[in-house]
Scaffold this active site. Structure first.
Site, PDB file in Angstrom:
ATOM      1  N   HIS A   1      -6.802   8.450  -0.520  1.00  0.00           N
ATOM      2  CA  HIS A   1      -5.328   7.909  -0.180  1.00  0.00           C
ATOM      3  C   HIS A   1      -5.186   6.632   1.071  1.00  0.00           C
ATOM      4  O   HIS A   1      -5.369   8.060   2.204  1.00  0.00           O
ATOM      5  CB  HIS A   1      -3.725   9.424  -0.061  1.00  0.00           C
ATOM      6  CG  HIS A   1      -3.284   7.965  -0.562  1.00  0.00           C
ATOM      7  ND1 HIS A   1      -2.625   7.638  -1.551  1.00  0.00           N
ATOM      8  CD2 HIS A   1      -1.763   7.584   0.468  1.00  0.00           C
ATOM      9  CE1 HIS A   1      -1.639   6.667  -1.383  1.00  0.00           C
ATOM     10  NE2 HIS A   1      -0.941   7.293  -0.070  1.00  0.00           N
TER      11      HIS A   1
ATOM     12  N   GLU B   1       0.869  -1.507  -0.015  1.00  0.00           N
ATOM     13  CA  GLU B   1       0.227  -0.047   0.316  1.00  0.00           C
ATOM     14  C   GLU B   1       0.860   1.251   0.233  1.00  0.00           C
ATOM     15  O   GLU B   1       1.847   1.587   0.924  1.00  0.00           O
ATOM     16  CB  GLU B   1      -0.980  -0.229   1.113  1.00  0.00           C
ATOM     17  CG  GLU B   1      -2.514  -0.301   0.748  1.00  0.00           C
ATOM     18  CD  GLU B   1      -3.263  -0.353   2.433  1.00  0.00           C
ATOM     19  OE1 GLU B   1      -2.557   0.533   3.159  1.00  0.00           O
ATOM     20  OE2 GLU B   1      -4.600  -1.119   2.677  1.00  0.00           O
ATOM     21  N   SER B   2       0.261   2.029  -0.229  1.00  0.00           N
ATOM     22  CA  SER B   2       0.794   3.535  -0.218  1.00  0.00           C
ATOM     23  C   SER B   2       2.438   3.512  -0.845  1.00  0.00           C
ATOM     24  O   SER B   2       2.892   3.254  -2.240  1.00  0.00           O
ATOM     25  CB  SER B   2       0.976   4.402   0.504  1.00  0.00           C
ATOM     26  OG  SER B   2       1.423   5.271   0.573  1.00  0.00           O
ATOM     27  N   SER B   3       3.176   3.642  -0.737  1.00  0.00           N
ATOM     28  CA  SER B   3       4.853   3.407  -0.351  1.00  0.00           C
ATOM     29  C   SER B   3       5.341   2.264  -0.710  1.00  0.00           C
ATOM     30  O   SER B   3       6.331   1.554  -2.052  1.00  0.00           O
ATOM     31  CB  SER B   3       5.783   4.364   0.466  1.00  0.00           C
ATOM     32  OG  SER B   3       7.194   4.274   0.758  1.00  0.00           O
TER      33      SER B   3
END
Ligand SMILES: *[C@@H]1O[C@H](CO)[C@@H](O)[C@H](O)[C@H]1NC(C)=O
Ligand SMILES: *[C@@H]1O[C@H](CO)[C@@H](O)[C@H](O)[C@H]1NC(C)=O
Length: 307
Positions: free
Chosen positions: A288, A150-152
Protein backbone atom coordinates in the site's frame (compact mmCIF):
# COMPACT_ATOMS: atom_id res chain seq x y z
CA UNK A 1 -17.48 -2.06 -33.07
CA UNK A 2 -14.17 -1.42 -34.75
CA UNK A 3 -15.29 1.92 -36.17
CA UNK A 4 -16.65 2.90 -32.74
CA UNK A 5 -13.21 2.26 -31.26
CA UNK A 6 -11.64 4.26 -34.05
CA UNK A 7 -13.97 7.20 -33.40
CA UNK A 8 -13.28 7.01 -29.66
CA UNK A 9 -9.55 6.89 -30.34
CA UNK A 10 -9.65 9.86 -32.69
CA UNK A 11 -11.73 11.88 -30.24
CA UNK A 12 -9.20 11.20 -27.47
CA UNK A 13 -6.31 12.12 -29.75
CA UNK A 14 -7.95 15.38 -30.86
CA UNK A 15 -8.79 16.37 -27.31
CA UNK A 16 -5.24 15.73 -26.09
CA UNK A 17 -3.83 17.71 -29.01
CA UNK A 18 -6.24 20.56 -28.26
CA UNK A 19 -4.63 21.12 -24.86
CA UNK A 20 -2.15 23.93 -25.36
CA UNK A 21 1.37 22.67 -24.79
CA UNK A 22 3.43 25.86 -24.63
CA UNK A 23 6.76 24.33 -25.70
CA UNK A 24 8.75 24.80 -22.53
CA UNK A 25 12.45 25.68 -22.56
CA UNK A 26 14.76 23.44 -20.59
CA UNK A 27 14.92 26.06 -17.86
CA UNK A 28 11.18 26.08 -17.47
CA UNK A 29 11.13 22.30 -17.34
CA UNK A 30 13.69 22.23 -14.59
CA UNK A 31 12.11 24.99 -12.58
CA UNK A 32 10.27 23.57 -9.61
CA UNK A 33 6.58 24.20 -9.84
CA UNK A 34 5.54 26.77 -7.23
CA UNK A 35 3.13 26.12 -4.44
CA UNK A 36 -0.59 25.79 -3.89
CA UNK A 37 -2.91 28.71 -3.19
CA UNK A 38 -5.79 28.28 -0.76
CA UNK A 39 -9.25 29.39 -1.92
CA UNK A 40 -11.57 30.38 0.91
CA UNK A 41 -15.08 30.86 -0.48
CA UNK A 42 -15.68 28.33 -3.20
CA UNK A 43 -19.34 27.64 -2.45
CA UNK A 44 -21.36 25.31 -0.24
CA UNK A 45 -18.99 23.30 1.91
CA UNK A 46 -21.04 21.37 4.47
CA UNK A 47 -18.16 19.33 5.95
CA UNK A 48 -15.56 22.11 6.15
CA UNK A 49 -13.00 20.69 3.71
CA UNK A 50 -10.28 22.89 2.19
CA UNK A 51 -9.60 23.92 -1.39
CA UNK A 52 -6.21 24.66 -2.93
CA UNK A 53 -5.38 25.41 -6.55
CA UNK A 54 -2.36 25.38 -8.79
CA UNK A 55 -2.79 27.54 -11.88
CA UNK A 56 0.06 27.46 -14.41
CA UNK A 57 1.60 30.61 -15.91
CA UNK A 58 0.22 29.71 -19.36
CA UNK A 59 -3.30 28.47 -19.04
CA UNK A 60 -4.79 26.62 -22.01
CA UNK A 61 -7.85 28.22 -23.60
CA UNK A 62 -10.76 26.37 -21.94
CA UNK A 63 -8.40 24.43 -19.65
CA UNK A 64 -9.15 20.94 -18.33
CA UNK A 65 -9.54 20.73 -14.53
CA UNK A 66 -7.92 17.91 -12.52
CA UNK A 67 -9.06 17.23 -8.93
CA UNK A 68 -6.35 15.54 -6.83
CA UNK A 69 -7.06 13.85 -3.48
CA UNK A 70 -4.48 13.01 -0.82
CA UNK A 71 -4.23 9.91 1.37
CA UNK A 72 -5.00 9.86 5.14
CA UNK A 73 -2.21 11.57 7.13
CA UNK A 74 -1.29 13.67 4.09
CA UNK A 75 -2.19 17.24 3.22
CA UNK A 76 -2.85 18.93 -0.10
CA UNK A 77 0.61 20.51 -0.11
CA UNK A 78 2.52 17.39 0.99
CA UNK A 79 0.86 15.43 -1.81
CA UNK A 80 1.38 18.24 -4.31
CA UNK A 81 5.07 18.37 -3.35
CA UNK A 82 5.51 14.64 -3.87
CA UNK A 83 4.04 14.60 -7.38
CA UNK A 84 4.93 16.08 -10.76
CA UNK A 85 1.46 17.51 -11.31
CA UNK A 86 2.64 21.12 -10.92
CA UNK A 87 5.33 20.75 -13.59
CA UNK A 88 2.92 18.92 -15.89
CA UNK A 89 0.32 21.67 -15.43
CA UNK A 90 2.96 24.22 -16.49
CA UNK A 91 3.65 22.17 -19.62
CA UNK A 92 0.05 21.42 -20.57
CA UNK A 93 -1.91 24.39 -19.23
CA UNK A 94 -4.51 22.60 -17.09
CA UNK A 95 -5.86 23.73 -13.71
CA UNK A 96 -5.17 21.65 -10.60
CA UNK A 97 -7.55 21.56 -7.64
CA UNK A 98 -6.24 19.86 -4.51
CA UNK A 99 -8.80 19.07 -1.84
CA UNK A 100 -7.87 18.70 1.82
CA UNK A 101 -9.78 17.05 4.68
CA UNK A 102 -11.00 19.30 7.53
CA UNK A 103 -8.28 18.35 10.04
CA UNK A 104 -4.73 17.37 9.10
CA UNK A 105 -4.44 13.61 9.12
CA UNK A 106 -8.15 12.99 8.50
CA UNK A 107 -9.22 10.51 5.87
CA UNK A 108 -11.85 11.44 3.30
CA UNK A 109 -15.44 10.63 4.23
CA UNK A 110 -16.31 7.68 2.00
CA UNK A 111 -18.64 6.02 4.52
CA UNK A 112 -21.57 8.35 5.34
CA UNK A 113 -24.86 8.51 3.45
CA UNK A 114 -24.31 12.26 3.01
CA UNK A 115 -21.06 11.76 1.09
CA UNK A 116 -22.47 8.81 -0.84
CA UNK A 117 -25.38 10.89 -2.17
CA UNK A 118 -25.37 13.44 -5.01
CA UNK A 119 -25.50 16.86 -3.29
CA UNK A 120 -26.02 14.96 -0.03
CA UNK A 121 -24.02 17.36 2.13
CA UNK A 122 -20.76 15.46 2.78
CA UNK A 123 -17.18 15.82 1.53
CA UNK A 124 -18.28 14.88 -1.98
CA UNK A 125 -20.57 17.95 -2.12
CA UNK A 126 -17.72 20.28 -1.12
CA UNK A 127 -15.36 18.73 -3.67
CA UNK A 128 -17.97 19.08 -6.44
CA UNK A 129 -18.35 22.76 -5.53
CA UNK A 130 -14.57 23.26 -5.75
CA UNK A 131 -14.64 21.89 -9.28
CA UNK A 132 -17.59 24.13 -10.24
CA UNK A 133 -15.77 27.15 -8.79
CA UNK A 134 -12.58 26.36 -10.75
CA UNK A 135 -14.51 25.80 -14.00
CA UNK A 136 -16.17 29.18 -13.66
CA UNK A 137 -13.14 31.12 -12.46
CA UNK A 138 -10.76 29.83 -15.16
CA UNK A 139 -13.29 29.37 -17.98
CA UNK A 140 -12.59 25.64 -17.78
CA UNK A 141 -13.84 22.95 -20.14
CA UNK A 142 -16.69 21.22 -18.30
CA UNK A 143 -16.33 18.20 -20.59
CA UNK A 144 -12.69 17.73 -19.49
CA UNK A 145 -12.82 17.38 -15.71
CA UNK A 146 -10.90 14.53 -14.07
CA UNK A 147 -10.27 13.08 -10.63
CA UNK A 148 -7.42 11.08 -9.11
CA UNK A 149 -6.08 10.18 -5.69
CA UNK A 150 -4.17 7.72 -3.55
CA UNK A 151 -5.46 5.38 -0.83
CA UNK A 152 -8.26 7.29 1.00
CA UNK A 153 -8.05 9.74 -1.91
CA UNK A 154 -8.43 6.78 -4.27
CA UNK A 155 -11.56 5.63 -2.43
CA UNK A 156 -12.82 9.22 -2.72
CA UNK A 157 -11.95 9.21 -6.43
CA UNK A 158 -14.30 6.26 -6.94
CA UNK A 159 -16.95 7.96 -4.76
CA UNK A 160 -16.75 11.17 -6.84
CA UNK A 161 -17.08 9.13 -10.06
CA UNK A 162 -20.16 7.40 -8.66
CA UNK A 163 -21.82 10.40 -6.97
CA UNK A 164 -20.97 13.05 -9.62
CA UNK A 165 -20.81 11.02 -12.86
CA UNK A 166 -22.05 14.08 -14.75
CA UNK A 167 -19.03 16.11 -13.64
CA UNK A 168 -16.08 13.84 -14.47
CA UNK A 169 -14.97 12.43 -17.81
CA UNK A 170 -12.37 10.05 -16.34
CA UNK A 171 -10.84 8.88 -13.05
CA UNK A 172 -7.60 7.18 -12.04
CA UNK A 173 -7.45 5.72 -8.55
CA UNK A 174 -4.32 4.39 -6.88
CA UNK A 175 -5.01 1.67 -4.28
CA UNK A 176 -8.57 2.42 -3.16
CA UNK A 177 -11.91 0.62 -2.80
CA UNK A 178 -15.09 0.41 -4.89
CA UNK A 179 -17.50 3.31 -4.31
CA UNK A 180 -19.86 2.38 -1.46
CA UNK A 181 -17.72 -0.49 -0.15
CA UNK A 182 -16.66 1.57 2.90
CA UNK A 183 -20.22 2.58 3.83
CA UNK A 184 -20.80 2.48 7.59
CA UNK A 185 -23.43 5.23 7.84
CA UNK A 186 -21.09 7.32 9.98
CA UNK A 187 -18.87 10.21 8.86
CA UNK A 188 -15.23 9.20 8.25
CA UNK A 189 -15.98 5.65 9.46
CA UNK A 190 -13.54 2.78 9.00
CA UNK A 191 -15.11 -0.29 7.39
CA UNK A 192 -12.88 -3.18 8.38
CA UNK A 193 -14.90 -5.70 6.37
CA UNK A 194 -14.29 -3.75 3.19
CA UNK A 195 -10.65 -3.04 4.05
CA UNK A 196 -10.22 -6.73 4.88
CA UNK A 197 -11.52 -7.84 1.51
CA UNK A 198 -14.66 -9.50 2.88
CA UNK A 199 -17.16 -7.50 0.82
CA UNK A 200 -18.04 -9.45 -2.30
CA UNK A 201 -20.81 -8.35 -4.62
CA UNK A 202 -21.94 -9.15 -8.11
CA UNK A 203 -21.39 -6.53 -10.82
CA UNK A 204 -25.17 -5.96 -10.86
CA UNK A 205 -25.33 -5.39 -7.09
CA UNK A 206 -22.39 -2.97 -7.20
CA UNK A 207 -23.95 -1.11 -10.13
CA UNK A 208 -27.28 -0.86 -8.26
CA UNK A 209 -25.47 0.62 -5.26
CA UNK A 210 -23.74 3.18 -7.49
CA UNK A 211 -26.98 4.11 -9.26
CA UNK A 212 -28.61 4.79 -5.85
CA UNK A 213 -26.00 7.49 -5.18
CA UNK A 214 -27.49 9.64 -7.94
CA UNK A 215 -31.04 8.42 -8.44
CA UNK A 216 -32.54 9.18 -11.82
CA UNK A 217 -29.19 9.81 -13.52
CA UNK A 218 -29.10 8.05 -16.88
CA UNK A 219 -25.99 9.58 -18.48
CA UNK A 220 -22.56 8.05 -18.90
CA UNK A 221 -20.13 7.39 -16.05
CA UNK A 222 -16.48 8.47 -16.09
CA UNK A 223 -13.85 6.15 -17.56
CA UNK A 224 -12.15 4.35 -14.66
CA UNK A 225 -8.52 3.26 -14.21
CA UNK A 226 -7.97 1.10 -11.11
CA UNK A 227 -4.48 0.48 -9.67
CA UNK A 228 -3.73 -1.95 -6.83
CA UNK A 229 -0.74 -3.78 -5.40
CA UNK A 230 -0.91 -7.56 -5.04
CA UNK A 231 0.68 -7.55 -1.56
CA UNK A 232 -1.41 -4.68 -0.15
CA UNK A 233 -2.01 -5.38 3.57
CA UNK A 234 -3.97 -2.16 4.30
CA UNK A 235 -6.70 -2.44 1.68
CA UNK A 236 -7.00 -6.11 0.81
CA UNK A 237 -6.03 -7.15 -2.70
CA UNK A 238 -9.62 -8.25 -3.27
CA UNK A 239 -10.39 -4.52 -3.68
CA UNK A 240 -8.97 -4.63 -7.17
CA UNK A 241 -11.37 -7.33 -8.33
CA UNK A 242 -14.36 -5.76 -6.55
CA UNK A 243 -13.61 -2.37 -8.16
CA UNK A 244 -13.39 -4.02 -11.57
CA UNK A 245 -16.71 -5.76 -10.90
CA UNK A 246 -18.34 -2.48 -9.85
CA UNK A 247 -17.36 -0.57 -12.98
CA UNK A 248 -17.93 -3.58 -15.23
CA UNK A 249 -21.49 -3.59 -13.86
CA UNK A 250 -21.82 0.12 -14.64
CA UNK A 251 -20.43 -0.17 -18.17
CA UNK A 252 -22.04 -3.52 -18.99
CA UNK A 253 -18.67 -5.26 -19.45
CA UNK A 254 -18.09 -8.93 -18.79
CA UNK A 255 -15.39 -8.20 -16.21
CA UNK A 256 -12.96 -10.47 -18.04
CA UNK A 257 -9.94 -8.71 -19.49
CA UNK A 258 -10.01 -8.43 -23.29
CA UNK A 259 -6.31 -7.70 -23.35
CA UNK A 260 -3.47 -8.22 -20.86
CA UNK A 261 -0.23 -6.26 -21.19
CA UNK A 262 2.72 -7.30 -19.02
CA UNK A 263 5.20 -4.66 -17.80
CA UNK A 264 2.81 -1.91 -18.86
CA UNK A 265 3.01 0.98 -18.19
CA UNK A 266 6.15 0.09 -16.24
CA UNK A 267 8.12 -2.63 -14.55
CA UNK A 268 6.11 -5.02 -12.33
CA UNK A 269 2.83 -3.60 -13.60
CA UNK A 270 0.28 -5.54 -15.64
CA UNK A 271 -2.42 -3.67 -17.49
CA UNK A 272 -5.80 -5.31 -18.04
CA UNK A 273 -8.19 -3.80 -20.57
CA UNK A 274 -11.83 -4.62 -19.88
CA UNK A 275 -13.32 -2.20 -22.40
CA UNK A 276 -12.89 1.36 -23.70
CA UNK A 277 -13.99 2.83 -20.38
CA UNK A 278 -12.30 0.48 -17.87
CA UNK A 279 -8.71 -0.58 -17.28
CA UNK A 280 -6.94 -2.07 -14.28
CA UNK A 281 -3.25 -2.00 -13.41
CA UNK A 282 -2.05 -4.71 -11.04
CA UNK A 283 1.22 -3.96 -9.24
CA UNK A 284 3.29 -7.08 -8.60
CA UNK A 285 5.07 -6.93 -5.26
CA UNK A 286 3.51 -3.54 -4.48
CA UNK A 287 1.97 -3.07 -1.02
CA UNK A 288 0.00 0.00 0.00
CA UNK A 289 0.16 2.03 -2.25
CA UNK A 290 1.04 1.66 -5.89
CA UNK A 291 2.64 5.10 -6.30
CA UNK A 292 0.90 7.73 -8.40
CA UNK A 293 1.97 7.68 -12.03
CA UNK A 294 1.05 11.18 -13.19
CA UNK A 295 1.80 10.65 -16.87
CA UNK A 296 -0.24 7.46 -17.10
CA UNK A 297 -3.17 9.14 -15.31
CA UNK A 298 -2.98 12.22 -17.57
CA UNK A 299 -2.76 9.99 -20.65
CA UNK A 300 -5.89 8.12 -19.51
CA UNK A 301 -7.58 11.51 -19.12
CA UNK A 302 -6.55 12.48 -22.67
CA UNK A 303 -4.52 15.49 -21.45
CA UNK A 304 -1.28 13.84 -22.54
CA UNK A 305 -1.20 12.08 -25.88
CA UNK A 306 -0.28 8.45 -25.29
CA UNK A 307 0.99 5.95 -27.77
C1 LIG B 1 -8.43 -10.84 -9.41
O1 LIG B 1 -8.16 -10.38 -10.72
C2 LIG B 1 -6.94 -10.84 -11.22
C3 LIG B 1 -6.74 -10.16 -12.56
O2 LIG B 1 -7.83 -10.36 -13.42
C4 LIG B 1 -6.96 -12.36 -11.31
O3 LIG B 1 -5.71 -12.83 -11.79
C5 LIG B 1 -7.25 -12.93 -9.93
O4 LIG B 1 -7.41 -14.31 -10.04
C6 LIG B 1 -8.50 -12.34 -9.34
N1 LIG B 1 -8.62 -12.78 -7.97
C7 LIG B 1 -9.73 -13.27 -7.47
C8 LIG B 1 -9.66 -13.59 -6.02
O5 LIG B 1 -10.73 -13.40 -8.13
C1 LIG C 1 4.37 5.73 -15.76
O1 LIG C 1 3.64 5.73 -16.97
C2 LIG C 1 4.41 6.04 -18.11
C3 LIG C 1 3.50 6.01 -19.32
O2 LIG C 1 2.49 6.96 -19.18
C4 LIG C 1 5.53 5.03 -18.29
O3 LIG C 1 6.33 5.41 -19.37
C5 LIG C 1 6.35 4.94 -17.00
O4 LIG C 1 7.26 3.88 -17.12
C6 LIG C 1 5.45 4.69 -15.81
N1 LIG C 1 6.26 4.74 -14.59
C7 LIG C 1 6.40 3.71 -13.78
C8 LIG C 1 7.28 3.93 -12.58
O5 LIG C 1 5.85 2.65 -13.94
Amino acid sequence: MRSMNLVAGLTALLSCLATAAPAPGTQQLEARAGSLTQVQDFGKNPSGIKMFTYVPAKLAAKPPVVLVLHACAWTASSFFGSTKYGQLAEQHGFVLVFGQTPKDGDCWDVSSDQTLTHDGGGDSTGLANMVKYALQKYNGDASRVYVTGESSGAMMTQVMAAVYPDMFAAASEFSGEPAGCFRTGSVRGWNSQCAGGQVNKSPADWAAQVHKMYPGYTGTYPKMLVWHGDVDKTLNINSFNESIKEWSGIFGYSGTAKQTMENTPGARLTKYIYGDRLQGIWGHGFGHVVPTNETEALTWFGILCGS
